[in-house]
Structures are given as structure tokens and as C-alpha cells.
Write a protein that holds these residues in place. Structure first.
Motif, PDB file in Angstrom:
ATOM      1  N   PHE A   5       0.831  -1.201   0.000  1.00  0.00           N
ATOM      2  CA  PHE A   5       0.000   0.000   0.000  1.00  0.00           C
ATOM      3  C   PHE A   5       0.870   1.257   0.000  1.00  0.00           C
ATOM      4  O   PHE A   5       0.583   2.221  -0.717  1.00  0.00           O
ATOM      5  CB  PHE A   5      -0.918  -0.010   1.224  1.00  0.00           C
ATOM      6  N   ILE A   6       1.941   1.228   0.792  1.00  0.00           N
ATOM      7  CA  ILE A   6       2.842   2.389   0.862  1.00  0.00           C
ATOM      8  C   ILE A   6       3.515   2.626  -0.488  1.00  0.00           C
ATOM      9  O   ILE A   6       3.616   3.762  -0.974  1.00  0.00           O
ATOM     10  CB  ILE A   6       3.888   2.189   1.975  1.00  0.00           C
ATOM     11  N   ILE A   7       3.986   1.542  -1.130  1.00  0.00           N
ATOM     12  CA  ILE A   7       4.633   1.663  -2.441  1.00  0.00           C
ATOM     13  C   ILE A   7       3.635   2.192  -3.470  1.00  0.00           C
ATOM     14  O   ILE A   7       3.949   3.081  -4.282  1.00  0.00           O
ATOM     15  CB  ILE A   7       5.205   0.302  -2.889  1.00  0.00           C
ATOM     16  N   GLU A   8       2.408   1.656  -3.423  1.00  0.00           N
ATOM     17  CA  GLU A   8       1.367   2.086  -4.368  1.00  0.00           C
ATOM     18  C   GLU A   8       1.092   3.580  -4.227  1.00  0.00           C
ATOM     19  O   GLU A   8       1.059   4.324  -5.221  1.00  0.00           O
ATOM     20  CB  GLU A   8       0.097   1.284  -4.102  1.00  0.00           C
ATOM     21  N   LYS A   9       0.909   4.052  -2.988  1.00  0.00           N
ATOM     22  CA  LYS A   9       0.625   5.472  -2.770  1.00  0.00           C
ATOM     23  C   LYS A   9       1.824   6.342  -3.137  1.00  0.00           C
ATOM     24  O   LYS A   9       1.668   7.456  -3.661  1.00  0.00           O
ATOM     25  CB  LYS A   9       0.224   5.720  -1.312  1.00  0.00           C
ATOM     26  N   SER A  10       3.033   5.851  -2.871  1.00  0.00           N
ATOM     27  CA  SER A  10       4.242   6.611  -3.229  1.00  0.00           C
ATOM     28  C   SER A  10       4.340   6.800  -4.737  1.00  0.00           C
ATOM     29  O   SER A  10       4.675   7.892  -5.222  1.00  0.00           O
ATOM     30  CB  SER A  10       5.491   5.903  -2.694  1.00  0.00           C
ATOM     31  N   GLY A  99      -8.995   9.978 -11.615  1.00  0.00           N
ATOM     32  CA  GLY A  99      -9.738   8.936 -12.296  1.00  0.00           C
ATOM     33  C   GLY A  99     -10.399   8.051 -11.255  1.00  0.00           C
ATOM     34  O   GLY A  99     -10.292   8.303 -10.045  1.00  0.00           O
ATOM     35  N   ASP A 100     -11.079   7.005 -11.697  1.00  0.00           N
ATOM     36  CA  ASP A 100     -11.749   6.115 -10.752  1.00  0.00           C
ATOM     37  C   ASP A 100     -10.732   5.161 -10.125  1.00  0.00           C
ATOM     38  O   ASP A 100     -10.270   5.372  -9.017  1.00  0.00           O
ATOM     39  CB  ASP A 100     -12.872   5.356 -11.459  1.00  0.00           C
ATOM     40  N   LYS A 101     -10.396   4.096 -10.816  1.00  0.00           N
ATOM     41  CA  LYS A 101      -9.388   3.156 -10.320  1.00  0.00           C
ATOM     42  C   LYS A 101      -8.927   2.282 -11.477  1.00  0.00           C
ATOM     43  O   LYS A 101      -9.620   2.123 -12.487  1.00  0.00           O
ATOM     44  CB  LYS A 101      -9.949   2.292  -9.186  1.00  0.00           C
ATOM     45  N   LEU A 102      -7.741   1.706 -11.312  1.00  0.00           N
ATOM     46  CA  LEU A 102      -7.194   0.772 -12.284  1.00  0.00           C
ATOM     47  C   LEU A 102      -6.934  -0.557 -11.591  1.00  0.00           C
ATOM     48  O   LEU A 102      -6.457  -0.588 -10.448  1.00  0.00           O
ATOM     49  CB  LEU A 102      -5.891   1.305 -12.888  1.00  0.00           C
ATOM     50  N   HIS A 103      -7.231  -1.648 -12.281  1.00  0.00           N
ATOM     51  CA  HIS A 103      -6.984  -2.983 -11.726  1.00  0.00           C
ATOM     52  C   HIS A 103      -5.657  -3.493 -12.292  1.00  0.00           C
ATOM     53  O   HIS A 103      -5.581  -3.922 -13.449  1.00  0.00           O
ATOM     54  CB  HIS A 103      -8.127  -3.930 -12.079  1.00  0.00           C
ATOM     55  N   LEU A 104      -4.609  -3.404 -11.484  1.00  0.00           N
ATOM     56  CA  LEU A 104      -3.271  -3.814 -11.907  1.00  0.00           C
ATOM     57  C   LEU A 104      -2.641  -4.708 -10.847  1.00  0.00           C
ATOM     58  O   LEU A 104      -2.786  -4.444  -9.643  1.00  0.00           O
ATOM     59  CB  LEU A 104      -2.374  -2.589 -12.132  1.00  0.00           C
ATOM     60  N   PHE A 105      -1.936  -5.769 -11.285  1.00  0.00           N
ATOM     61  CA  PHE A 105      -1.198  -6.675 -10.399  1.00  0.00           C
ATOM     62  C   PHE A 105      -2.104  -7.256  -9.307  1.00  0.00           C
ATOM     63  O   PHE A 105      -1.701  -7.450  -8.148  1.00  0.00           O
ATOM     64  CB  PHE A 105      -0.006  -5.957  -9.747  1.00  0.00           C
ATOM     65  N   GLY A 106      -3.360  -7.507  -9.686  1.00  0.00           N
ATOM     66  CA  GLY A 106      -4.292  -8.099  -8.742  1.00  0.00           C
ATOM     67  C   GLY A 106      -4.817  -7.145  -7.686  1.00  0.00           C
ATOM     68  O   GLY A 106      -5.421  -7.579  -6.699  1.00  0.00           O
ATOM     69  N   ARG A 107      -4.603  -5.833  -7.860  1.00  0.00           N
ATOM     70  CA  ARG A 107      -5.058  -4.836  -6.894  1.00  0.00           C
ATOM     71  C   ARG A 107      -5.830  -3.735  -7.604  1.00  0.00           C
ATOM     72  O   ARG A 107      -5.573  -3.447  -8.777  1.00  0.00           O
ATOM     73  CB  ARG A 107      -3.872  -4.190  -6.150  1.00  0.00           C
ATOM     74  N   ASP A 108      -6.768  -3.144  -6.875  1.00  0.00           N
ATOM     75  CA  ASP A 108      -7.460  -1.958  -7.372  1.00  0.00           C
ATOM     76  C   ASP A 108      -6.701  -0.726  -6.899  1.00  0.00           C
ATOM     77  O   ASP A 108      -6.634  -0.448  -5.690  1.00  0.00           O
ATOM     78  CB  ASP A 108      -8.910  -1.914  -6.866  1.00  0.00           C
ATOM     79  N   ASN A 280     -10.298  -0.992 -16.864  1.00  0.00           N
ATOM     80  CA  ASN A 280      -9.084  -0.220 -17.158  1.00  0.00           C
ATOM     81  C   ASN A 280      -9.233   0.699 -18.373  1.00  0.00           C
ATOM     82  O   ASN A 280      -8.923   1.893 -18.283  1.00  0.00           O
ATOM     83  CB  ASN A 280      -7.897  -1.161 -17.351  1.00  0.00           C
ATOM     84  N   PRO A 281      -9.699   0.189 -19.541  1.00  0.00           N
ATOM     85  CA  PRO A 281      -9.874   1.116 -20.683  1.00  0.00           C
ATOM     86  C   PRO A 281     -10.859   2.238 -20.394  1.00  0.00           C
ATOM     87  O   PRO A 281     -10.631   3.391 -20.786  1.00  0.00           O
ATOM     88  CB  PRO A 281     -10.384   0.205 -21.806  1.00  0.00           C
ATOM     89  N   ALA A 282     -11.959   1.932 -19.690  1.00  0.00           N
ATOM     90  CA  ALA A 282     -12.962   2.951 -19.389  1.00  0.00           C
ATOM     91  C   ALA A 282     -12.384   4.034 -18.489  1.00  0.00           C
ATOM     92  O   ALA A 282     -12.634   5.229 -18.699  1.00  0.00           O
ATOM     93  CB  ALA A 282     -14.183   2.306 -18.728  1.00  0.00           C
ATOM     94  N   ASN A 283     -11.589   3.639 -17.486  1.00  0.00           N
ATOM     95  CA  ASN A 283     -11.050   4.620 -16.553  1.00  0.00           C
ATOM     96  C   ASN A 283      -9.848   5.378 -17.126  1.00  0.00           C
ATOM     97  O   ASN A 283      -9.622   6.532 -16.768  1.00  0.00           O
ATOM     98  CB  ASN A 283     -10.665   3.937 -15.238  1.00  0.00           C
ATOM     99  N   VAL A 284      -9.089   4.740 -18.012  1.00  0.00           N
ATOM    100  CA  VAL A 284      -8.031   5.474 -18.717  1.00  0.00           C
ATOM    101  C   VAL A 284      -8.647   6.551 -19.597  1.00  0.00           C
ATOM    102  O   VAL A 284      -8.159   7.691 -19.655  1.00  0.00           O
ATOM    103  CB  VAL A 284      -7.156   4.504 -19.542  1.00  0.00           C
ATOM    104  N   LEU A 285      -9.740   6.206 -20.280  1.00  0.00           N
ATOM    105  CA  LEU A 285     -10.450   7.206 -21.081  1.00  0.00           C
ATOM    106  C   LEU A 285     -10.995   8.325 -20.184  1.00  0.00           C
ATOM    107  O   LEU A 285     -11.018   9.494 -20.578  1.00  0.00           O
ATOM    108  CB  LEU A 285     -11.594   6.540 -21.858  1.00  0.00           C
ATOM    109  N   GLY A 286     -11.409   7.960 -18.958  1.00  0.00           N
ATOM    110  CA  GLY A 286     -11.869   8.967 -18.009  1.00  0.00           C
ATOM    111  C   GLY A 286     -10.775   9.963 -17.659  1.00  0.00           C
ATOM    112  O   GLY A 286     -11.031  11.170 -17.562  1.00  0.00           O
TER     113      GLY A 286
END
Length: 350
Positions: A5-10, A99-108, A280-286
Motif C-alpha cells: 500500500f505504501i509503495i502504491e501510494k508513493s 480517475g476512478d481506479k485501475l486494476h493492476l497486479f491483482g489490486r485496485d 481499465n480502458p474505461a477509466n483510462v479514457l476517463g
């Protein structure tokens, strides 16, 4: 709190910081290009294709300039002034939902540095601190021209912050939240707040021009009266920090306007995109849609600068205290009456 979580937020914080810096840097290039377009000129076209490397050349020039500190007993505050202005300009981006969120590496992964339920209050608090950077810099310069520019800037920003805050009360009454993410989520599809609070939007937009010291409210640095304003005695990167902070503030204010009144990252058909194409495509477009809205308002800032002459200072204060503040209060009263009428109608079953 796990390390992931710390790495993600950083990573999110570093990306937001980099995007803010790049947008502020290339806003200087866009400003000169828009000015050239409106005045039937060419604009910067030597450094790189279409002058795209001009901001880097300007930055190198500022870095290489001689560092000059005037004969002032407040050398520490002279250095701290531009640092405060730059820091507050960058801190405001922490609560903006990109943006909303991206689903990457098994995490939102939430596309926001931090989602606090008082995000709008945080924004106003940080913005109000920015005036200290201008006031301290102008006072510590030991120059009457700088001090006059700082006094003008402080009184202007404090005056228009009142109208800006009051304009937000009507919006908060309607949305019932201080969270920028929740306000964005309430504007799905074309359910934008600008359709329900057009007067709040207009007042907020005018106050945003005054808060960022943009024409026609650039009385703090009008060269015809004050030589150069509050940063007259600054050189090298200290001068660059003040100039950079103005463009960073312009970028952030354009983002806040887009999030509060124009749906943020929402666009028509976004839910259909999520269901049929993927999250992911919908939120990248967002994110792309949000930056398109931001770029429009940045262009609007520049368009106004090269179209409208600046006010006299008495006109500036008259507009803030005698027009915008009463309009904000009237808007609050109208919003309260409409909401109360709706609640009464719902209670009676109409």
C-alpha cells in the motif's frame, strides 16, 4: 498498513507530482503559443519542433542566472517566500481524483493520492496559506515596490477567498459532501453540477482568476504601476518558483473547476464502457476526458489574458466585496429555498 500500500501510494504521489510539474512547465509554452495565435504571430519555434523544448531552455536559463539577494535583514524569509508559494501550489493536487481506479497486479489502484472526506476543506486551507509566500517574499525584499505588490496580492486573495468559499456552500448543500471523489461520483453521465449551480460556477471561476493573479486581476504584479510586483527583487530560480507557482495554481484551479462542476473524470457512456470494454480502458479514457476539460480551462485562462484589460484596483475590490459576496449569499438562500421546497413536496407526497 502493508508495504504494498505504501509503495502504491508513493508511486501515485510521484506521478501526480510529475504531471503537475510537466503541465505547469508546458503551460508557459502554451501561453506564448496562444498569445501568438490571438495576435497573428508565430510564437516560439526555434527550440525543438514547434518550440516544444522552449520550457526546458527557459528553465536552464533561470538555473544559470546569477543568484542575487538584496540588502535585507530578512534573508531567511527572502528564501522561504518562493518556497512556500511553490509548496502550496503542489500540495493541493493530493486530494484530486484523477480517475476512478485501475486494476493492476491483482489490486485496485485508486487514482488519487489520498481520499479524505474533507478534501474540499483541505484545498481551501492550503490555498489560503499560499498568500503567505507572496506576502513574506514582498516584505522581505526590502523594496517599496515589492511590498506594495505583496499588500495588493494579500488583500486581493483574502477578499476573493471569501466569495469563493461562500460560492461553495451552495454546492455543498446540494451534494452533502466535502469529498472530491464523492462529488465526482455524483456527477455520473451528464449529471454535472454546473447545470444545477451555474451561479456558483460563475463566482468560483471569477474568484479563481483573482486567486491565481491572472489578468484581469493581475494587480499584484502590474508592471505599469509597480515595476514588477512582489517578485521585483528576485532572480534565478527563486523568481522561477514564483512564476512556476502561478502556472501550477492555474493548472490545479482548472482541475478543481472540472471536478466540482463538470463531472471530473466522468463522461457519457462511462458505465457502458465499464460493462462492455473493461474497467481499465474505461477509466483510462476517463483520465483523458478529465485532462481535456483541464486543457480547455487553461486555454480559457490564456484567452482571457490576451483579450480583456486589467481592472483598476478600486474596481477589483468593488467587484469582490460589493458584487460577488452578496451574489454568493443570495445563491445560498435560493439553494436553501429550493431544497426546502423539494423536501416539503416529498413529505407531502407530491
Amino acid at each position: 498498513m502493508d508495504s504494498t500500500f505504501i509503495i502504491e501510494k508513493s508511486v501515485v504521489i510521484l506521478v501526480v507530482f510529475a504531471v503537475t510539474m510537466i503541465m505547469a512547465m508546458y503551460s508557459t509554452w502554451a501561453e506564448r503559443k496562444v498569445a501568438a495565435f490571438l495576435q497573428d504571430r508565430v510564437g516560439p519555434n526555434r527550440a525543438g519542433w514547434g518550440g516544444l523544448l522552449q520550457p526546458l531552455a527557459d528553465g536552464m536559463k533561470l538555473f544559470s542566472k546569477e543568484e542575487f539577494i538584496p540588502n535585507t535583514p530578512n534573508k531567511f524569509l527572502f528564501v522561504v517566500g518562493p518556497a512556500i508559494a511553490m509548496s502550496t501550489a503542489l500540495m493541493t493536487s493530493a486530494v484530486i481524483p484523477w480517475g476512478d481506479k485501475l486494476h493492476l497486479f491483482g489490486r485496485d489502484i485508486l487514482l488519487q493520492a489520498t481520499d479524505i472526506n474533507i478534501g474540499l476543506l483541505y484545498f481551501f486551507g492550503v490555498v489560503s496559506v499560499g498568500v503567505y509566500g507572496i506576502m513574506i517574499g514582498g516584505w522581505a525584499s526590502n523594496s517599496k515596490f515589492s511590498l506594495m505588490g505583496a499588500v495588493r496580492a494579500a488583500s486581493q486573495m483574502v477578499s476573493y477567498e471569501i466569495a469563493m468559499g461562500l460560492s461553495m456552500i451552495a454546492l455543498l448543500m446540494m451534494t452533502g459532501s466535502l469529498s472530491l471523489r464523492e462529488i465526482s461520483m455524483q456527477q455520473a453521465e451528464l449529471n454535472w453540477n454546473v447545470f444545477y449551480q451555474p451561479l456558483s460556477f460563475l463566482i468560483f471561476l471569477i474568484c479563481a482568476f483573482a486567486e491565481t493573479n491572472r489578468t484581469p486581476f493581475d494587480l499584484a504584479e502590474c508592471e505599469t504601476e509597480l515595476v514588477g510586483g512582489y517578485h521585483t527583487e528576485y532572480s534565478s530560480m527563486k523568481m522561477g518558483f514564483y512564476l512556476f507557482a502561478e502556472y501550477a495554481n492555474m493548472f490545479i484551479s482548472a482541475t478543481i473547476i472540472s471536478v466540482l462542476f463538470f463531472g471530473g473524470y466522468n463522461y457519457p457512456g462511462m458505465q457502458w464502457m465499464v460493462d462492455n470494454v473493461g474497467v481499465n480502458p474505461a477509466n483510462v479514457l476517463g483520465m483523458v476526458v478529465l485532462f481535456a476539460k483541464i486543457c480547455f480551462f487553461i486555454f480559457f485562462y490564456m484567452w482571457v489574458r490576451w483579450t480583456i484589460p486589467r481592472f483598476r484596483y478600486d474596481q477589483l475590490m468593488h467587484l469582490g466585496w460589493k458584487i460577488l459576496i452578496p451574489l454568493s449569499i443570495i445563491n445560498i438562500m435560493i439553494t436553501g429555498v429550493v431544497m426546502l421546497r423539494g423536501e416539503i413536496a416529498a413529505y407531502l407526497g407530491f
